[in-house]
Design an enzyme around this catalytic site. Structure first.
Site, short mmCIF file in Angstrom:
data_model
loop_
_atom_site.label_atom_id
_atom_site.label_comp_id
_atom_site.label_asym_id
_atom_site.label_seq_id
_atom_site.Cartn_x
_atom_site.Cartn_y
_atom_site.Cartn_z
N SER A 16 0.84 -1.19 0.00
CA SER A 16 0.00 0.00 0.00
C SER A 16 0.88 1.25 0.00
CB SER A 16 -0.95 -0.03 1.20
OG SER A 16 -1.95 0.95 1.06
N HIS A 69 -7.21 -6.00 0.83
CA HIS A 69 -6.12 -5.03 0.94
C HIS A 69 -5.06 -5.45 1.94
CE1 HIS A 69 -4.21 -1.20 0.28
NE2 HIS A 69 -4.22 -0.93 1.58
N ASP A 78 -9.39 -6.36 -3.25
CA ASP A 78 -8.93 -5.20 -2.48
C ASP A 78 -10.07 -4.19 -2.35
OD1 ASP A 78 -7.68 -2.85 -1.51
OD2 ASP A 78 -5.79 -3.40 -2.44
#
Length: 326
Positions: free
Chosen positions: A159, A275, A243
Site C-alpha cells: 500500500s 487489501h 482489495d
C-alpha cells in the site's frame, strides 16, 4: 436561464471550495494514521513476544529526526536476502509482526522493519518528504552493515509502503537488488477521487482526465506511477483482486508502466486477496511466488536466461505479455 446557470456555477464553486478546505485541513490525517482507533501509539508487542531473533536499531534521518527500527534475523548467521519492509499507512510495525514471522519461515530471510517518523517509537510527524528521508536512512544503514549480504537487499512495500519502496528503488539502483509491491496505489491524487468521489473531477494523478485544479493543495501526492517507470531492478507486483481500499486496476496500471521499459517485471494476482490479507489469502502460493522471484532475480541475477521477458501470472492460469500488448 441566467438564474439556473448562476446556481450551477455557485454549486460547482462551493464543491471546489469545500474540497479544498477538506484537503488542506485533514489530508495528513487521511494519508497517515500512526494510531489506530482505540489503541495507543506504543507497540502492543515486540519481536521478543514471538521469540524472534531481533535487534533494536535507532537511526537518524538526514534532517535529524530520530527513528526506531527492528532488524529481525532468521538465524544469527543468516546470509540470505534481507527484506527492507515498508508498511501501510495505518498502525505501526508491531501490527505486522505475525506476517513477518511467517515471512521468515517461508523465505529464510532477514527483515528490517522501519517505523516512519511519527509512527511507533519514532519521533517527528509524517510527510512525504520526511518518510522518503526515513526510508533512505534505513537503506543506508543496511548497506553499511557487515553481518548481512548487502548485495541481496530486497525492498518490499505494501500500500503506502509500495509508494515509499518505489522511490527508494528508483533512487538507489546500486543498493536495491529487487522491488516487491503489494496492493499499491498509482498516486494519492488518484486515491483522493476514490475515497472522496465528489472530488474526482477536480483532483487526480497522471491518469486522470479531469481539470485537476485541486492538485496543488496536496502535500503528499506519492506518485507511484511516475516513480515505477524509472525503476530498473526486477519488480514483483502482488495484487489482491478483492482489495476493498485500492482498486486492483491501480496495480495493473503500475505493472503496465513498469513493463513498458523493464524486462524483469512479474505480475501475480490473488482472486480472494483483500487489501490487508493478500499474504494470508494467497496461502502457500503467495510465499512460493515471492520465494521464486527472489531466487530468480536476487540469487541468480547474473543469469539473464532465468528471467527473460515479462511475466503476468494468475493463481488459476499463466498469462505472458510483452510490453507492447499492455
Amino acid at each position: 436561464m441566467v438564474s439556473y446557470m448562476s446556481l450551477l456555477i455557485y454549486g460547482v464553486g462551493g464543491i471546489v471550495v469545500a474540497g479544498m478546505a477538506l484537503l488542506v485541513a485533514f489530508q495528513e490525517k487521511l494519508v497517515y494514521v500512526p494510531v489506530l482507533p482505540g489503541l495507543t501509539k506504543s507497540y502492543p508487542i515486540t519481536p521478543a513476544r514471538l521469540r524472534l531473533l531481533f535487534e533494536d536499531v535507532w537511526l537518524t534521518s538526514s534532517d535529524g529526526v530520530r527513528l526506531h527500527s527492528w532488524l529481525i534475523k532468521f538465524s544469527p548467521d543468516c546470509r540470505g536476502p534481507t527484506i527492507l519492509f515498508f508498511q501501510e499507512n495505518a498502525g505501526n510495525i508491531a501490527h505486522r509482526l505475525e506476517m513477518v514471522r511467517i515471512m521468515l519461515q517461508n523465505l529464510h530471510c532477514n527483515v528490517f522493519m522501519l517505523s516512519y517518523r511519527g509512527y511507533g517509537a519514532s519521533d517527528g510527524y509524517p510527510s512525504q518528504q520526511g518518510i522518503t528521508r526515513d526510508a533512505q536512512a534505513a537503506l543506508d544503514h543496511l548497506s553499511q552493515r557487515t553481518d548481512i549480504d548487502t548485495s541481496q537487499i530486497v525492498v518490499f512495500g505494501r500500500s503506502l509502503g509500495g509508494a515509499v519502496g518505489a522511490v527508494v528503488a528508483k533512487n538507489n539502483p546500486d543498493k536495491v537488488a529487487a522491488l516487491i509491491l503489494e496492493n499499491t496505489f498509482t498516486s494519492i491524487l488518484d486515491m483522493a477521487g476514490v475515497l472522496l468521489p465528489f472530488l474526482k473531477w477536480f483532483i487526480g494523478g497522471s491518469t486522470s482526465k479531469g481539470p485537476k485544479i485541486l492538485n496543488f493543495v496536496v502535500r503528499s501526492p506519492w506518485s507511484t506511477i511516475d516513480a515505477i517507470g524509472q525503476v530498473k531492478q526486477p519488480i514483483l507486483f502482488l495484487s489482491g483482486l478483492r482489495d476493498e481500499m485500492v482498486p486492483p486496476s491501480h496495480m495493473e496500471m503500475l505493472y503496465a508502466k513498469a513493463a513498458a521499459h523493464n524486462k524483469k517485471c512479474v505480475f501475480v494476482d490473488f482472486p480472494t486477496g483483500m487489501h490487508m490479507d493478500t499474504w494470508l489469502a494467497g496461502g502457500d502460493q503467495y510465499w512460493k511466488t515471492v520465494r521464486t522471484f527472489i531466487q530468480q532475480n536476487v540469487f541468480e541475477k547474473g543469469d539473464e536466461s532465468q528471467h527473460k521477458g515479462n511475466g503476468m501470472y494468475s493463481i488459476n492460469h499463466l498469462r505472458m505479455f510483452l510490453p507492447s500488448t499492455l
